[in-house]
Enzyme design. Structure first.
Site, PDB file in Angstrom:
ATOM      1  N   HIS A  34       0.835  -1.195   0.000  1.00 42.45           N
ATOM      2  CA  HIS A  34       0.000   0.000   0.000  1.00 42.45           C
ATOM      3  C   HIS A  34       0.871   1.247   0.000  1.00 42.45           C
ATOM      4  O   HIS A  34       2.032   1.232   0.399  1.00 42.45           O
ATOM      5  CB  HIS A  34      -0.919   0.026   1.228  1.00 42.45           C
ATOM      6  CG  HIS A  34      -0.196   0.161   2.538  1.00 42.45           C
ATOM      7  ND1 HIS A  34       0.512  -0.865   3.120  1.00 42.45           N
ATOM      8  CD2 HIS A  34      -0.055   1.228   3.392  1.00 42.45           C
ATOM      9  CE1 HIS A  34       1.041  -0.466   4.259  1.00 42.45           C
ATOM     10  NE2 HIS A  34       0.723   0.809   4.447  1.00 42.45           N
ATOM     11  N   PHE A  35       0.293   2.325  -0.481  1.00 36.93           N
ATOM     12  CA  PHE A  35       0.886   3.653  -0.452  1.00 36.93           C
ATOM     13  C   PHE A  35      -0.052   4.555   0.348  1.00 36.93           C
ATOM     14  O   PHE A  35      -1.255   4.320   0.394  1.00 36.93           O
ATOM     15  CB  PHE A  35       1.043   4.219  -1.865  1.00 36.93           C
ATOM     16  CG  PHE A  35       1.910   3.388  -2.769  1.00 36.93           C
ATOM     17  CD1 PHE A  35       3.255   3.687  -2.953  1.00 36.93           C
ATOM     18  CD2 PHE A  35       1.375   2.301  -3.466  1.00 36.93           C
ATOM     19  CE1 PHE A  35       4.054   2.931  -3.803  1.00 36.93           C
ATOM     20  CE2 PHE A  35       2.164   1.533  -4.308  1.00 36.93           C
ATOM     21  CZ  PHE A  35       3.504   1.848  -4.482  1.00 36.93           C
TER      22      PHE A  35
END
Length: 432
Positions: free
Chosen positions: A273-274
């Site tokens: 994830h970012f």
């Protein structure tokens, strides 16, 4: 100066009121909001689709905040978040803090309207808009926030912090266990027809999803989770890096920045994830001078690779000279080499996806070796990507009140490689 507070977007706005030109009259609809994301079969979620950005795209070269020396002189006073000039020396009277208004993008409009809807539903652990924020005196303009909920209510880390590459574990928390009501929309960056929005659309086989961060740092704080059902562990590859750059490009807002934290560099969930949010002030690192690396010249076509100067944490800067689409292969290759060498690292994306900062993060190792002084450990601040780049989240009121540019500098230096270590890091990251 009294502490500053983050402004809320007025809740009276609907998507139709905000951007009638986009013809999005209804709010996003979730068919099964209380089901987990892992059970997306037959679900309907909002969907935002854009053109693929893997082909050449002209560089925007925003550089909205100029350089360190020209824009932010030393000062003995705290400043407002609007006290920053643009590159022509003009202070914006009404900066497009959250993208609402003339020229705002469809992505910003949808993201923030949906984010506000989740806030009204009470899905966040605390109200981030009540957290005081200030710009500290000094040339770098570090931004500090007091967020006591971030320390007391944030989900604890569930894995080893001394190993960057760890297999995905279905038994530990991952975003498939989050509820579908935490999803804002699907993000499809390969749509041939251009930018479109659907308030309710069938999900793809393993969609890219944009979630709220239930323990937010700033208003509009979201998580981009590529191919959520594939169970990808927290390691960047070219495909996911390109998706993250696409999200920044479609925002088209210099206040929207994106961050990646590897395991060991204070990534807290081992599911790829970012993180991204809006902050209407320059991050300190955005204006720091850089020096091109001679050995990197020509290494990647139309990409300039430099090193930061005059900053407490040593890092690299990848800048698109002609096309932002060329950044993803270069940055992802560097991350892959660092992962293989078990070097924790952080990424920070600015200028609508045109510039990417890469930092090796030594703080966890320094803590384990007993090199970090007790007074810094007592603050409970572990510098991940956003902190390293200039947005410092304090968890105790006394630390927030006493914070200064000097104390931030002292903290961040423990996250930095030494000069000798950094020279070796450059050779490894760039495969020189």
């Amino acid at each position: 100066m009294a502490p500053l507070f983050v402004s809320r977007v007025p809740t009276v706005y609907s998507l139709q009121q905000l951007e009638e030109e986009y013809a999005t009259p209804e709010k996003g609809a979730l068919s099964h909001p209380l089901k987990p994301v892992g059970d997306l079969t037959s679900s309907l979620l909002p969907r935002l689709a854009c053109l693929s950005r893997t082909s050449a795209v002209p560089s925007k070269r925003i550089r909205s905040f100029g350089d360190l020396q020209a824009i932010v002189p030393d000062s003995d006073e705290e400043r407002s978040l609007t006290d920053f000039s643009d590159e022509d020396g003009v202070v914006p009277q009404n900066p497009p803090l959250f993208g609402f208004g003339e020229g705002s993008s469809l992505l910003d409009t949808v993201l923030l309207a949906e984010w506000e809807d989740r806030a009204e539903q009470g899905l966040f652990r605390y109200d981030v808009t009540a957290c005081p924020t200030k710009v500290l005196p000094g040339a770098y303009g570090f931004v500090a926030q007091l967020n006591e909920g971030r320390g007391s209510k944030k989900r604890p880390t569930e894995f080893r912090v001394d190993k960057v590459d760890q297999p995905f574990d279905e038994g530990k928390f991952n975003f498939k266990k989050a509820l579908q009501q935490e999803v804002l929309f699907q993000f499809d960056a390969s749509a041939p027809g251009g930018l479109t929005y659907s308030a309710s659309a069938p999900v793809s086989q393993s969609p890219n999803l944009v979630f709220i961060n239930i323990s937010p740092i700033e208003y509009g704080h979201v998580l981009l989770v590529p191919r959520v059902l594939d169970g990808l562990h927290q390691v960047v590859d070219q495909r996911s890096m390109q998706l993250a750059l696409n999200l920044c490009h479609e925002s088209n807002n210099p206040y929207f920045r994106l961050c990646y934290n590897s395991l060991g560099a204070f990534g807290t969930v081992n599911h790829l994830h970012f993180q991204a949010y809006f902050l209407a002030a320059p991050f300190a690192v955005e204006r720091v001078p850089v020096e091109p690396i001679p050995a990197a010249k020509g290494l990647y076509s139309n990409i300039i690779i430099s090193r930061l100067l005059q900053y407490p944490v040593r890092g690299l800067v990848f800048e698109a000279d002609e096309s932002a689409a060329l950044l993803a292969p270069a940055v992802a290759a560097a991350c892959q080499r660092l992962t293989a060498a078990n070097i924790p690292h952080n990424l920070f994306v600015v200028d609508c996806g045109q510039r990417v900062f890469l930092f090796p993060n030594a703080f966890a190792g320094a803590k384990a070796a007993g090199r970090v002084p007790k007074d810094l450990l007592d603050t409970m601040v572990d510098p991940a990507g956003f902190e390293i780049c200039g947005h410092i989240i304090m968890k105790r009121a006394e630390d927030y009140e006493d914070l200064s540019q000097q104390s931030i500098w002292r903290l961040l230096e423990y996250a930095s490689f030494t000069e000798e270590e950094f020279e070796k890091f450059i050779l490894l990251a760039l495969d020189l």
